[in-house]
Write an enzyme that holds these catalytic residues in place. Structure first.
Site, mmCIF file in Angstrom:
data_model
loop_
_atom_site.group_PDB
_atom_site.id
_atom_site.type_symbol
_atom_site.label_atom_id
_atom_site.label_comp_id
_atom_site.label_asym_id
_atom_site.label_seq_id
_atom_site.Cartn_x
_atom_site.Cartn_y
_atom_site.Cartn_z
ATOM 1 C CD GLU A 262 80.266 22.957 68.441
ATOM 2 O OE1 GLU A 262 79.255 23.705 68.441
ATOM 3 O OE2 GLU A 262 81.426 23.366 68.421
ATOM 4 C CD GLU A 271 77.894 30.968 66.396
ATOM 5 O OE1 GLU A 271 77.847 29.734 66.177
ATOM 6 O OE2 GLU A 271 78.961 31.578 66.553
#
Length: 525
Positions: A262, A271
C-alpha cells in the site's frame, strides 16, 4: 591504519565469541547443526568474518564475509543471516543463508549488538581510503531522503494509532482484502513480498489466500507489532517472516512471485513510497511477476468553490492590521496571503464543484522506472461546461488490482465513499474566468524533494472564446507553487454548490476508461 570502534568506553576486540543453540542452513544441508555451536567474529587477513563451529577453532560450519552479510531478527530468539550474491552471480539474491536459534532473548540481543558493531567497523574501514578518498556508505534511500524526514516518517508509521486509522479505512482495507481473496489463484503456492508491511495485515491476507511464504518487510518499529499480530494467528504465522529494514537494503533468501503493498500517499505520490515499491519490483520480483496494485491513475479537473477561496484568503486578514499592539503588520500581508495559497487543501468535496470532465495521468507500476517518479509533468486541457470563476485544480487517484480472476479498483474519487486519503485541491491565489465551451489549458508539474514529498507547480490558462477563438491566444493565466508536504487538512462538510452548476456537472465524474478499456491502452503513462 586500523581504527577500532568505541562504544561505552570499550574498543572493538579482535575476536568475539557467542554461544548459539543451533544453526540451520537455508535450504537445509549437512552443514546444519542441531547442537550448540560457537559464533565467532574475527579478522582474517584484514577481513571481518563471522564463523560458526563446534568449537572456537572449527571451520566446518558456515562462515560469512561481513562486508556482504546481513542479519535479520525473525523472532525474539531466532534470526536469519544471509550473505549477498557475488558480482558474478547477480541472478541470485543471496549465496548462502542460515537461521540461528538462540537460547534466550538476552543472548540474541548481545549477538545482534556485536554484529552491528562489527559491521560499523567494516563500513569505517571501507570508507576511509588512502589519500583521503571517502566512499559513500549511504543506502539508495538515505542518499535521496533527508534524515530528519525519514526519522519522522518511520516514527509516524511505527505507532499503532496511525495503523489503526488506516485499518479502519474500510474502503482501503476491504478493497485489498477482496482483491487478494478473490484472486487466490495468483497467491496460492506463491512466494509473496509485502513492501512496507506496517501492521502485517496484507501479509496475513496473502497467507489466507494460500501463499507458500510471505516476507513482510517493514522499516519502522511497527515491525515488532507486526510480529506480535502475526504470531497471534498461528495457523498463518508459520508462512510469514517479518524482516525489519528498508527494501532498498534488505536481502531475501528467494525471489517473489508477487508483490503486495500500500504505497499510495496523498495525490498518489506523496511520501515517495512508490519509488520503494518500484525498487522492490526490480530487486525481488521474478520476471512477469504480479504486483498488487499494478496501475495507478491521477485524475484532475478544474473546480469552482467561492467558499473555499474566501476561507483561505481570509486567513491572511490578520496581517492587514495597522495597529497590532502599536505595530503595523501590513508589510507582511502579501507574503502571508501567498503562504496560505501554497498549501494544497485535503478534504472531501462535492463533485458538483467540478466545471469540466476530468483527465487522467496513468502510472504503470510494473514498468515505470524509479527515476521517472522524480519529476512528473502532466499537460492539462479541459473544456468548461459552465460560465464561472475557476479557483484551481482538483485531484484524486485510483489504483488497479489486476488479478487473474477479478480486477478491482480502489478509488478516492469525490462522491465515492470517503477514504483516509480524501481528495486534494490546488487553489490559485488569482482565479480565472471562463464561459461555457471555453478551453482551459495548463500544466501540473510535480518535482520530488528530499522531505519525501513534492513541490507542485500549477498553471491554468483560459484561451480565447467566441469569434476568432480558432486563432488561439491566452486571455488569462494564473500560476501557483504549492508544497505537498504541508497540506491544509480541511475536514469540514462539503459546501452545497449552486443548482445551475449541479445541472451542468452530472456527467463530469464518469470514469474516463472502463477496466477493459484501460487494459487495452498503453499504460506506460
Amino acid at each position: 591504519m586500523e581504527v577500532p570502534v568505541v562504544e561505552e568506553g570499550k574498543e572493538l576486540v579482535k575476536n568475539e565469541e557467542f554461544n548459539v543453540a543451533s544453526i540451520t542452513e537455508v535450504p537445509a544441508s549437512s552443514s546444519s547443526s542441531s547442537s550448540p555451536v560457537i559464533g565467532r567474529f574475527r579478522f582474517n587477513n584484514g577481513v571481518a568474518e563471522l564463523r560458526f563451529g563446534e568449537d572456537s577453532e572449527s571451520n566446518l560450519l558456515p562462515h560469512f564475509d561481513l562486508r556482504c552479510t546481513q542479519l535479520f531478527k525473525l523472532s525474539q530468539v531466532q534470526s536469519m543471516c544471509i550473505q549477498e550474491a557475488s558480482e558474478s552471480n547477480k541472478e541470485k539474491t543471496y549465496s548462502r543463508g542460515i537461521t540461528i536459534q538462540f537460547r534466550n532473548e538476552e543472548e540474541s540481543r548481545a549477538f545482534h549488538c556485536a554484529f552491528d558493531q562489527w559491521k560499523k567497523e567494516v563500513v569505517f574501514q571501507a570508507s576511509h581510503l588512502p589519500n583521503g578518498t571517502v566512499l559513500a556508505s549511504q543506502s539508495k534511500f538515505d542518499s535521496k531522503i533527508e534524515a530528519s524526514s525519514a526519522k519522522m516518517y518511520f516514527h509516524y508509521y511505527g505507532q499503532l494509532l496511525h495503523q489503526q486509522n488506516m485499518l479502519q479505512d474500510y474502503v482501503r482495507t476491504g478493497t485489498y482484502y477482496a482483491a487478494v481473496i478473490e484472486n487466490r489463484a495468483d497467491f496460492f503456492g506463491r512466494v509473496v513480498v509485502d513492501v512496507g508491511a506496517g501492521s502485517g495485515i496484507l501479509s496475513l491476507f496473502a497467507a489466507q489466500a494460500g501463499a507458500k511464504h510471505v516476507y513482510a518487510v517493514e522499516a519502522s518499529e511497527m515491525a515488532e507489532y507486526a510480529r506480535k499480530l502475526i504470531a497471534g494467528n498461528p495457523i498463518l504465522s508459520q508462512r510469514i517472516t517479518v524482516i525489519k529494514g528498508k527494501v532498498e537494503e534488505v536481502e531475501l533468501p528467494e525471489k517473489a512471485d508477487i508483490l503486495i503493498s500500500e504505497p499510495m500517499g496523498t495525490l498518489l505520490v506523496n511520501e515517495r513510497m512508490l519509488e520503494s515499491y518500484v525498487i522492490a519490483r526490480d530487486r525481488f520480483l521474478v520476471p512477469n511477476g504480479k504486483m498488487f496494485p499494478a496501475v495507478g491513475r491521477i485524475h484532475m479537473a478544474p473546480f469552482s468553490d467561492e467558499y473555499l477561496y474566501i476561507e483561505i484568503a481570509n486567513k491572511a486578514l490578520f496581517w492587514q492590521q495597522q495597529n497590532y499592539y502599536g505595530v503595523n503588520l501590513t508589510s507582511l500581508h502579501g507574503s502571508a496571503f501567498q503562504g496560505y495559497f501554497s498549501q494544497p487543501v485535503v478534504d472531501a468535496f462535492d463533485p458538483r464543484l467540478l466545471v469540466a470532465p476530468a483527465i487522467s495521468h496513468v502510472i504503470n507500476f510494473t514498468s515505470i522506472k524509479e527515476e521517472e517518479l522524480y519529476d512528473i509533468d502532466i499537460p492539462l486541457k479541459f473544456v468548461s461546461s459552465v460560465g464561472t470563476r475557476i479557483h484551481g485544480l482538483a485531484c484524486w487517484f485510483d489504483v488497479l488490482f489486476n488479478g487473474s480472476t477479478v480486477q478491482r479498483w480502489l478509488s478516492t474519487a469525490p462522491g465515492s465513499p470517503t477514504t483516509h486519503w480524501y481528495q486534494l485541491r490546488c487553489v490559485l491565489s488569482q482565479p480565472i474566468y471562463v464561459m461555457p465551451g471555453q478551453e482551459i489549458t495548463g500544466r501540473l508539474h510535480l518535482a520530488a524533494h528530499t522531505a519525501q514529498s513534492y513541490t507542485i507547480h500549477l498553471t491554468l490558462s483560459a484561451k480565447m472564446w467566441g469569434p476568432g477563438a480558432e486563432q488561439g491566444g491566452i486571455l488569462q493565466t494564473s500560476t501557483g507553487k504549492l508544497d505537498l508536504k504541508e497540506p491544509y487538512y480541511r475536514m469540514s462538510q462539503p459546501q452545497v454548490c449552486p443548482a445551475a452548476q449541479d445541472q451542468q456537472s452530472q456527467q463530469l465524474l464518469q470514469t474516463q476508461y472502463g477496466i477493459h478499456g484501460l487494459l487495452g491502452h498503453d499504460l506506460s503513462g
